[in-house]
Design an enzyme around this catalytic site. Structure first.
Site, PDB file in Angstrom:
ATOM      1  N   GLU A   1      -8.355  -3.017   1.301  1.00  0.00           N
ATOM      2  CA  GLU A   1      -7.068  -3.485   1.835  1.00  0.00           C
ATOM      3  C   GLU A   1      -6.129  -3.521   0.640  1.00  0.00           C
ATOM      4  OE1 GLU A   1      -3.986  -5.102   2.400  1.00  0.00           O
ATOM      5  OE2 GLU A   1      -4.924  -7.074   2.567  1.00  0.00           O
TER       6      GLU A   1
ATOM      7  N   CYS B   1       1.086  -8.439   0.789  1.00  0.00           N
ATOM      8  CA  CYS B   1       1.022  -6.994   1.021  1.00  0.00           C
ATOM      9  C   CYS B   1       1.666  -6.623   2.354  1.00  0.00           C
ATOM     10  CB  CYS B   1      -0.417  -6.506   0.953  1.00  0.00           C
ATOM     11  SG  CYS B   1      -1.561  -7.442   1.962  1.00  0.00           S
TER      12      CYS B   1
END
Length: 454
Positions: free
Chosen positions: A230, A264
């Site tokens: 990720e 993010c």
């Protein structure tokens, strides 16, 4: 060679604590313990694993103020956001305690066999390399489904949140998980490379930068270890002419400014159609001006510091390089140690660093486009693929563009966020694999085909 880690409060620059790195022998012992524990843990019933999850949820509730304080001290997040992070971890425990039995049940499939099914078996010890921006949530969203599936876990956390890392290990112990189920290591990058190569590590998960992902995937690939990555994101926030700004302006600002923009999945690029652009910019500026900076432990503080002073230097350079290419600062762009003033930039073009690179901080580049078609085209013009958010009153318009966006998430009239009930992950340079939901608990299992004839 470095032998210790020192954690520092980014708000006041005061030392918090020094931690000794684990020696090679200690790391070997941890790995052996985790591997040995796996063979006992995998025999533990799912019902018992779920009972321990409920213990963990209760301890998180009981200790949340102390844990939230630790988050805030180590990485500068406003205290109320830290409380919310711990509470979100509790929802994760509840979700998997309720659903794990179904998710891991044998899946019967009709074939020529007397009996055939898929068995979901744990792999062994999984290594997690985690970042500092959500120091509890990022770890728990990996650990809870992974342990509940019957694996054991070793955590290498970001150095600046070593206190959080050690606290998480204690939480699992306190909840009654077997010793070795979840262990934190304090180690250098070289030590991590050696761990990945070790046969007792069965898979690796990393949440971090694109560069870190490439490095870990290369090492794991060399040893044929599965990875879930990720990585960074460059999420577009598309605002169309008919967006309901009265209803959603707070959501839009929060999408960029929560956690001081260090997420993010934050809105990194605002792409606004021209008919609503002036009104949007005026309202966005007013909301940003109302954010309150200060001591992150103060409940009135709504924008904290960056987690480290050097992160501000990186952000400053991205902004200055964009100004050289024609960007205009509407407000902000002031750096004071680890505090970066919330910043709005306009006159944005797609060749600017603030548009094409991930900016990890409270910086909002706002691009004006003529049409919806152009807005979606610009949103797709990125190497990243974590998420896109669209604000419009025409749900039909938003639905028409679903298959044009290659990201792992597409949110309409809401900021992109992770939710235990939904799979989470990206495409392209944002990585691969999924966390959370049923998909997350299946990432680190052997999906074994069983075929029986009587």
């Amino acid at each position: 060679m470095k032998k210790s880690i020192k954690t520092i409060n980014p708000f006041n620059n005061q030392d918090i604590k020094e931690y000794k790195l684990h020696t090679a022998q200690q790391l070997s012992d941890i790995l052996e313990c985790s591997n040995t524990t796996f063979y006992n843990w995998r025999q533990t019933s799912i019902k018992e694993r779920c009972r321990l999850l409920m213990n963990l949820a209760q301890i998180l509730e009981d200790d949340k103020r102390d844990l939230a304080k630790l988050i805030t001290q180590e990485m500068g997040k406003p205290y109320l956001e830290s409380i919310a992070e711990i509470e979100k971890c509790m929802t994760l425990c509840d979700f998997y305690a309720t659903n794990a039995d179904d998710f891991l049940a044998d899946e019967l499939i009709e074939t020529d066999a007397s009996e055939s099914f898929i068995s979901y078996d744990p792999l062994g010890t999984i290594l997690a390399i985690m970042p500092w921006n959500y120091p509890f949530w990022q770890v728990m969203r990996f650990a809870i489904p992974t342990l509940t599936a019957g694996n054991t876990a070793i955590l290498k956390h970001a150095a600046n949140v070593s206190g959080c890392a050690m606290a998480i290990e204690k939480l699992f112990e306190k909840a009654g998980f077997l010793k070795g189920c979840f262990t934190t290591i304090l180690a250098s990058h070289d030590a991590v490379e050696n761990l990945i190569a070790n046969d007792r590590i069965k898979a690796v998960t990393l949440t971090g930068s694109e560069k870190a992902g490439q490095s870990i995937a290369a090492i794991a690939g060399k040893h044929l270890k599965k990875t879930v990555l990720e990585l960074g994101g460059n999420n577009a926030c598309i605002v169309l002419d008919d967006a309901d700004l009265d209803k959603y302006m707070d959501v839009i600002v929060h999408a960029r400014m929560q956690n001081a923009g260090q997420s993010c999945i934050a809105a990194k690029r605002f792409i606004v159609t021209e008919n609503i652009y002036d009104d949007f910019l005026k309202r966005f500026k007013e909301k940003v001006a109302a954010l309150k900076s200060g001591d992150p432990m103060d409940k009135h503080t709504t924008i904290g510091t960056l987690a480290r002073a050097d992160l501000g230097e990186t952000l400053k350079k991205q902004i200055e390089d964009s100004i050289q290419l024609g960007a205009t600062v509407v407000t902000g762009n002031k750096l004071n140690k680890a505090y970066f003033e919330p910043t709005i930039l306009i006159n944005i073009t797609k060749d600017m660093p603030v548009f094409k690179e991930e900016t990890f901080g409270p910086v909002a580049p706002i691009m004006k486009v003529k049409t919806s078609e152009e807005a979606f085209r610009m949103a797709s013009d990125t190497n990243y693929g974590l998420g896109t958010m669209v604000f419009t009153q025409s749900i039909e318009t938003a639905q028409n563009y679903i298959d044009t966006i290659e990201d792992g998430a597409y949110f309409v009239n809401e900021l992109v966020k992770s939710d235990a009930r939904l799979p989470f992950g990206g495409t392209k340079s944002s990585g691969y694999g999924r966390e959370l939901s049923k998909e997350g608990i299946h990432e680190f299992v052997n999906k074994k085909t069983v075929f029986i004839n009587h």
